[in-house]
Design a protein around this motif. Structure first.
Motif, PDB file in Angstrom:
ATOM      1  N   LEU A  14      67.833 132.701  85.401  1.00 23.49           N
ATOM      2  CA  LEU A  14      67.895 134.164  85.336  1.00 23.49           C
ATOM      3  C   LEU A  14      69.231 134.686  85.857  1.00 23.49           C
ATOM      4  O   LEU A  14      69.794 135.636  85.291  1.00 23.49           O
ATOM      5  N   ALA A  15      69.750 134.076  86.915  1.00 22.12           N
ATOM      6  CA  ALA A  15      71.045 134.511  87.453  1.00 22.12           C
ATOM      7  C   ALA A  15      72.162 134.281  86.448  1.00 22.12           C
ATOM      8  O   ALA A  15      73.027 135.149  86.264  1.00 22.12           O
ATOM      9  N   VAL A  16      72.132 133.153  85.776  1.00 23.64           N
ATOM     10  CA  VAL A  16      73.157 132.868  84.759  1.00 23.64           C
ATOM     11  C   VAL A  16      72.998 133.828  83.576  1.00 23.64           C
ATOM     12  O   VAL A  16      73.985 134.356  83.061  1.00 23.64           O
ATOM     13  N   SER A  17      71.761 134.075  83.150  1.00 29.52           N
ATOM     14  CA  SER A  17      71.551 134.975  82.020  1.00 29.52           C
ATOM     15  C   SER A  17      71.883 136.421  82.369  1.00 29.52           C
ATOM     16  O   SER A  17      72.161 137.224  81.482  1.00 29.52           O
ATOM     17  N   LEU A  18      71.884 136.759  83.635  1.00 31.78           N
ATOM     18  CA  LEU A  18      72.296 138.096  84.049  1.00 31.78           C
ATOM     19  C   LEU A  18      73.815 138.240  84.013  1.00 31.78           C
ATOM     20  O   LEU A  18      74.347 139.294  83.680  1.00 31.78           O
ATOM     21  N   LEU A  19      74.525 137.176  84.307  1.00 37.17           N
ATOM     22  CA  LEU A  19      75.977 137.198  84.354  1.00 37.17           C
ATOM     23  C   LEU A  19      76.618 136.954  82.992  1.00 37.17           C
ATOM     24  O   LEU A  19      77.641 137.551  82.659  1.00 37.17           O
ATOM     25  N   LEU A  43      74.220 140.794  72.813  1.00 37.51           N
ATOM     26  CA  LEU A  43      74.807 140.835  74.154  1.00 37.51           C
ATOM     27  C   LEU A  43      74.774 142.246  74.733  1.00 37.51           C
ATOM     28  O   LEU A  43      74.564 142.428  75.932  1.00 37.51           O
ATOM     29  N   MET A  44      74.967 143.269  73.877  1.00 34.75           N
ATOM     30  CA  MET A  44      74.884 144.655  74.362  1.00 34.75           C
ATOM     31  C   MET A  44      73.459 144.996  74.792  1.00 34.75           C
ATOM     32  O   MET A  44      73.256 145.676  75.798  1.00 34.75           O
ATOM     33  N   GLY A  50      68.126 144.600  79.021  1.00 41.92           N
ATOM     34  CA  GLY A  50      67.837 143.249  79.488  1.00 41.92           C
ATOM     35  C   GLY A  50      68.197 143.038  80.944  1.00 41.92           C
ATOM     36  O   GLY A  50      67.556 142.257  81.647  1.00 41.92           O
ATOM     37  N   THR A  51      69.216 143.753  81.406  1.00 43.80           N
ATOM     38  CA  THR A  51      69.644 143.617  82.793  1.00 43.80           C
ATOM     39  C   THR A  51      68.534 143.999  83.765  1.00 43.80           C
ATOM     40  O   THR A  51      68.325 143.323  84.771  1.00 43.80           O
ATOM     41  N   LEU A  52      67.833 145.063  83.469  1.00 40.04           N
ATOM     42  CA  LEU A  52      66.743 145.506  84.353  1.00 40.04           C
ATOM     43  C   LEU A  52      65.613 144.484  84.386  1.00 40.04           C
ATOM     44  O   LEU A  52      65.125 144.123  85.464  1.00 40.04           O
ATOM     45  N   ILE A  53      65.246 143.980  83.236  1.00 38.80           N
ATOM     46  CA  ILE A  53      64.152 143.007  83.162  1.00 38.80           C
ATOM     47  C   ILE A  53      64.537 141.704  83.856  1.00 38.80           C
ATOM     48  O   ILE A  53      63.771 141.151  84.650  1.00 38.80           O
ATOM     49  N   ALA A  59      64.646 139.103  91.226  1.00 40.17           N
ATOM     50  CA  ALA A  59      64.125 139.536  92.522  1.00 40.17           C
ATOM     51  C   ALA A  59      62.760 138.910  92.811  1.00 40.17           C
ATOM     52  O   ALA A  59      62.479 138.495  93.949  1.00 40.17           O
ATOM     53  N   ALA A  60      61.917 138.821  91.791  1.00 43.03           N
ATOM     54  CA  ALA A  60      60.578 138.238  91.979  1.00 43.03           C
ATOM     55  C   ALA A  60      60.662 136.755  92.322  1.00 43.03           C
ATOM     56  O   ALA A  60      59.967 136.291  93.235  1.00 43.03           O
ATOM     57  N   THR A  61      61.511 136.008  91.611  1.00 39.35           N
ATOM     58  CA  THR A  61      61.618 134.578  91.919  1.00 39.35           C
ATOM     59  C   THR A  61      62.272 134.359  93.275  1.00 39.35           C
ATOM     60  O   THR A  61      61.903 133.440  94.001  1.00 39.35           O
TER      61      THR A  61
END
Length: 98
Positions: A14-19, A43-44, A50-53, A59-61
């Motif tokens: 999730l961290a990589v997919s956020l960045l 990507l947009m 997508g950033t919020l989700i 945060a949950a993990t």
């Protein structure tokens, strides 16, 4: 069975997919001369809603890993610095998006 390895792998993914969208999007947009293609639109969307989700999942993990490892982990200075940077990033993003 321990849930920690699954949570850790999910948290890192999730961290990589956020960045990743914020790193790749400028290159994809620069490469196309016309209207945005499918990759740019994806990507947009990832950088938009997508950033919020993804952030909520991150945060949950993170909270679940903290719950598994115990509250004494909060006494580690590196974790407190990381959580402070995360909170500052959320605050800045909240003010910039207004």
């Amino acid at each position: 069975m321990s849930w920690f390895p699954i949570l850790l792998i999910t948290h890192i993914a999730l961290a990589v997919s956020l960045l990743l969208p914020s790193v790749l999007l400028p290159f994809v947009l620069r490469r196309s001369s016309g209207p945005p293609g499918a990759a740019a639109r994806f990507l947009m969307a990832m950088q938009g809603t997508g950033t919020l989700i993804i952030g909520l999942g991150l945060a949950a993990t993170g909270a679940a890993m903290l719950w598994i490892l115990g509250p004494e982990l909060l006494s580690q200075p590196w974790l407190m610095v990381a959580l402070g940077l995360y909170a500052a990033n959320l605050l800045i993003a909240g003010f910039v998006s207004r």
